[in-house]
Design an enzyme around this catalytic site. Structure first.
Site, PDB file in Angstrom:
ATOM      1  N   HIS A 161      59.819  39.212  44.746  1.00 45.44           N
ATOM      2  CA  HIS A 161      60.034  38.452  45.969  1.00 45.44           C
ATOM      3  C   HIS A 161      61.217  38.974  46.776  1.00 45.44           C
ATOM      4  O   HIS A 161      62.096  38.214  47.156  1.00 45.44           O
ATOM      5  CB  HIS A 161      60.233  36.972  45.640  1.00 45.44           C
ATOM      6  CG  HIS A 161      59.208  36.431  44.673  1.00 45.44           C
ATOM      7  ND1 HIS A 161      59.426  35.369  43.844  1.00 45.44           N
ATOM      8  CD2 HIS A 161      57.949  36.840  44.404  1.00 45.44           C
ATOM      9  CE1 HIS A 161      58.342  35.130  43.112  1.00 45.44           C
ATOM     10  NE2 HIS A 161      57.440  36.017  43.423  1.00 45.44           N
ATOM     11  N   VAL A 162      61.256  40.262  46.994  1.00 46.99           N
ATOM     12  CA  VAL A 162      62.314  40.844  47.827  1.00 46.99           C
ATOM     13  C   VAL A 162      62.021  40.481  49.281  1.00 46.99           C
ATOM     14  O   VAL A 162      60.866  40.552  49.711  1.00 46.99           O
ATOM     15  CB  VAL A 162      62.370  42.365  47.636  1.00 46.99           C
ATOM     16  CG1 VAL A 162      63.428  42.983  48.524  1.00 46.99           C
ATOM     17  CG2 VAL A 162      62.630  42.700  46.172  1.00 46.99           C
TER      18      VAL A 162
END
Lengths: 220, 584
Positions: free
Chosen positions: B513-514
């Site tokens: 989840h960058v």
């Protein structure tokens, strides 16, 4: 072209299980002496013997059940190293190569193949040593990338789907109670809380009704 | 370079966002829509043959090929960045469907106050009491504005769960801390496993509010509003990092692609790596890419949509020289700012009874939001925002889960004694995990690496990213709660995995989840995109994905990404196409 090398295994140590695992490889079963000759892809026969012995100390056959030799772990490792993984085909391998902090992970140029070739040299006459000395020798190299890779690969070869050459006869899965890749637990999910659901394992090929090819078979 | 016939819309990336935008545009208009995806096409039967831990979990067979392109990382501007040479802290997917094929199907919404976070923190603490380098921003869009789009995405995927706030009424059994939902979930929650029920019971005894984790794996056969019917989950356990072999997990290939392939105005080209957005005089004119045969191709288009993974969206903008790169020393420029990841932590737990942990689905579990956002923050930790705490029966494969042993039970990690202990605990161990919000800071950003390049010779994206004390304290707070729940479950707790250590590590998986870099916001001075995901300075360029998040929330981003994509699609179709230009 390298000379074809074989790993010779006493058939009775395998209970014939490897024949099942290696169905897609030409295997010469010499009925007279009960020896299975498994063609090697990466290791020499001498290297395979050393790796077999080292894996057996990592995951030994004992009163809890079979170990890495019976599962054919060395065959799993041999195939992984011979395939794209072994030569870092899917790793970023452009330079410059610079040593860095631990948070940046493995920054070494060495491929798994090279790590094994260098590491096996450290083992020298390993296969001939008594178990206690073998353990001492492994403890001395515990921190090396070679040992860490060997340990990881031993577990992979114990518990991988047999399509990759290890976990012969699914003895690794039987050992822990893993039933193999199954298409559905719809009837079981949430039922009988706290009770172990155990079945004779099935392989992916069993579940699908046809053989499956691992990534290690990918040609360059 | 081969120059193709112009099309109306070209979309870079064939994942959730790319195919959702294509479906809205090609389905609601007669515009010609081309999607360029660099990975391969995949079929359902590939996924059945992919129920294999070695190739898919350990060798990352559905992920982008790092040999061709990776990301570099450093902790601060004074250091040289190093390439992430093998997979570790995040796993972007490739191929048609993108990361939407291998995701775990956890389908949370974000909290309403997340979208106004800068305002909320200022009001609560006063600007002077916030860290000086804090860079959080309001999103330029509110939860209420996004709600209908969340609902559209939930219906499309058939999310299962239990509403905790239905039009303002708190409903027993759901998440009482969530924003109001206009509707109950399209499907009921999954059945609970033994492990999940132990966690839920313990959490309730502690006075918390466990709720079924919203899941994109269907809990029953479901037909969505587009008429796509998928069967319920079989709980085979091959979920996160696998494509679903029966299509029960919502994936772009089983929800959107079947509709798109029927449209004559839709074209999907695989094996096509987009390298640049072409542009002139503040207007995008198309994209250039390298096709499967290795030839350079130009695809002219009236509208360009970047719909690739967070870091690729950023990199394409940077390589195409669109927008002013962010400079952390002056605070000038916006492109690349507000890079965030997430604050994750896990406590291993050991139970007396077997768990049958191999059964399950990515989203089969329960979550606590009692410490999420601004709720239940223990002043002792001095933190501004909290996170989710959860447990899942996600489907344990035998290799990765082997070797979890309670502390003190055996020395070493190999040999006979270790083997026996590992066998004993293999199906009696699990993890309580958490993901907390990651605030944005001025020093965390994305730019182009001066040294390392991809297979075409283009510079890689470089992350400058490190933890602060705030994230370490967030992790400690969630670990404390994990330990309390473990105890109430009657479990032995192991040593917590402190993934937020002294410094950010690229080694251990955290989440994929960058976020950030090409952020949306209310002003072109502080953001790259307007609140409709349209580029402030180039009205026919739309950049959609978690790259638009000004900071990261707790939990998984897919539903928020999809809500923002649907809102962008409406703005594009209903407003932009009628009057092409900057939306006001």
């Amino acid at each position: 072209m390298r000379r074809r090398e074989f790993l010779e295994l006493p058939a009775k140590s395998l209970g014939g299980l490897l024949l099942y695992t290696l169905a897609r490889e030409p295997i010469r079963l010499q009925a007279q002496d009960g020896t299975v000759r498994v063609p090697l892809r990466f290791f020499t026969a001498a290297e395979a013997r050393m790796v077999t012995a080292a894996c057996e100390r990592i995951f030994p056959a004992d009163d809890s059940g079979p170990g890495s030799t019976e599962a054919g772990v060395v065959i799993y490792i041999d195939r992984q190293l011979a395939g794209p993984y072994g030569r870092d085909k899917y790793r970023y391998t452009k330079g410059p190569w610079v040593e860095s902090i631990p948070e940046h992970g493995n920054q070494s140029k060495a491929t798994p193949r090279e790590i094994y070739r260098d590491g096996i040299r450290l083992l020298e006459d390993f296969a001939a040593l008594p178990a206690a000395q073998q353990d001492a020798k492994l403890r001395a190299i515990e921190k090396t990338p070679f040992f860490q890779l060997l340990r990881r690969h031993t577990l992979e070869g114990m518990f991988s789907d047999p399509l990759h050459g290890g976990n012969a006869g699914m003895i690794g899965w039987q050992l822990i109670g893993y039933p193999g890749p199954r298409m559905s637990y719809r009837e079981e999910i949430g039922k009988n809380p706290g009770e172990a659901w155990r079945r004779k394992p099935v392989s992916l090929a069993d579940s699908l009704g046809h053989p499956v090819t691992g990534w290690e078979e990918e040609k360059d | 370079m081969q120059r193709l016939k112009p099309v109306d819309v070209v979309i870079a990336g064939g994942g959730w966002v790319g195919l959702a935008m294509a479906k809205e545009l090609a389905g609601r208009t007669s515009l010609s829509v081309v999607v360029l995806e660099r990975g391969p096409a995949r079929r359902l039967k590939d996924y059945a043959a992919g129920m294999d831990e070695v190739d898919y979990t350990l060798r990352y067979r559905l992920m982008q090929n790092l040999a061709e392109e990776t990301t570099t990382h450093r902790h601060s501007t004074g250091q040289s960045a190093m390439p992430i040479r093998q997979y570790g802290s995040f796993n972007p997917g490739t191929g048609v469907g993108g990361s939407g094929e291998h995701w775990g199907g956890l389908a949370y919404r974000y909290l309403p106050d997340q979208f106004r976070l800068a305002t909320v923190l200022r009001e609560k603490h006063g600007r002077a009491n916030l860290p000086e380098n804090l860079a959080v921003q309001d999103w330029g869009v509110t939860y209420d504005e996004l709600e209908p789009y969340y609902w559209r995405a939930e219906q499309m995927m058939g999310i299962g769960g239990k509403a905790g706030n239905l039009r303002g009424q708190i409903v027993e059994g759901g998440n009482p801390f969530e924003g109001p939902r206009s509707h109950e979930f399209p499907n009921p929650p999954h059945p609970q496993t033994y492990l999940v029920s132990l966690f839920a019971k313990a959490a309730k005894e502690l006075g918390y509010h466990p709720f079924p984790t919203p899941a994109a794996t269907l809990s029953q056969t479901y037909t969505n509003p587009d008429g796509i019917t998928r069967s319920g989950c079989a709980y085979c356990g091959y979920c996160l990092r696998y494509g679903c072999m029966i299509g029960a997990k919502a994936q772009p290939t089983n929800t959107l692609l079947p509709l798109l392939v029927k449209r004559k105005n839709f074209t999907l080209r695989t094996g096509c790596s987009v390298r640049r957005v072409s542009h002139r005089d503040g207007k995008a004119s198309g994209v250039t890419y390298v096709n499967e045969a290795g030839a350079e191709v130009e695809q002219p288009a009236r509208v360009v949509i970047l719909a690739s993974w967070t870091l690729n969206n950023n990199r394409l903008l940077m390589l195409s020289r669109i927008g002013e790169p962010y400079d952390p020393s002056t605070g000038k420029g916006t492109l690349g700012c507000n890079l965030t990841h997430q604050v994750s932590a896990a406590t291993p737990i050991f139970l007396d009874r077997p768990l049958n942990g191999f059964m399950g689905a990515g989203g089969l579990g329960v979550t606590l939001a009692d410490f999420d956002g601004d709720f239940g923050l223990d002043p002792a930790f001095g933190i501004l925002r909290g996170g989710h705490i959860r447990i899942a029966s996600g489907g344990e494969a035998p290799i990765a889960s082997f070797g979890r042993i309670p502390p003190g039970e055996t020395d070493g990690s190999w040999g006979s004694a270790w083997k026996k202990a590992a066998i004993k605990w293999w199906d009696r161990s699990a993890s309580i995990t958490s993901e907390a919000e990651h605030l944005a800071y001025r020093q965390n950003y994305i730019d182009l690496d001066p040294t390392y390049t991809d297979n075409f010779g283009d510079p890689l994206a470089r992350l400058t990213l490190d933890w602060t004390d705030h994230e370490r304290r967030q992790a400690e707070m969630t670990i404390k709660v994990q330990g309390m729940v473990a105890k109430a479950m009657g479990a032995k707790a192991g040593n917590p995995a402190r993934r937020v250590g002294a410094h950010y590590s690229t080694v251990e998986y955290q989440s994929s989840h960058v976020s950030g870099g090409a952020i949306a916001g209310a002003s072109p001075e502080t953001s790259v995109l307007n609140p409709w995901m349209q580029h402030w300075r180039m009205p026919n360029l739309w950049v959609i994905g978690a790259s638009a998040f000004p900071q990261n929330s707790s939990g998984n981003p897919t539903m928020t990404i999809m809500a923002m994509a649907y809102r962008a699609a409406d703005a594009l179709v209903d407003r932009y196409l009628k009057h092409p230009g900057a939306l006001a």
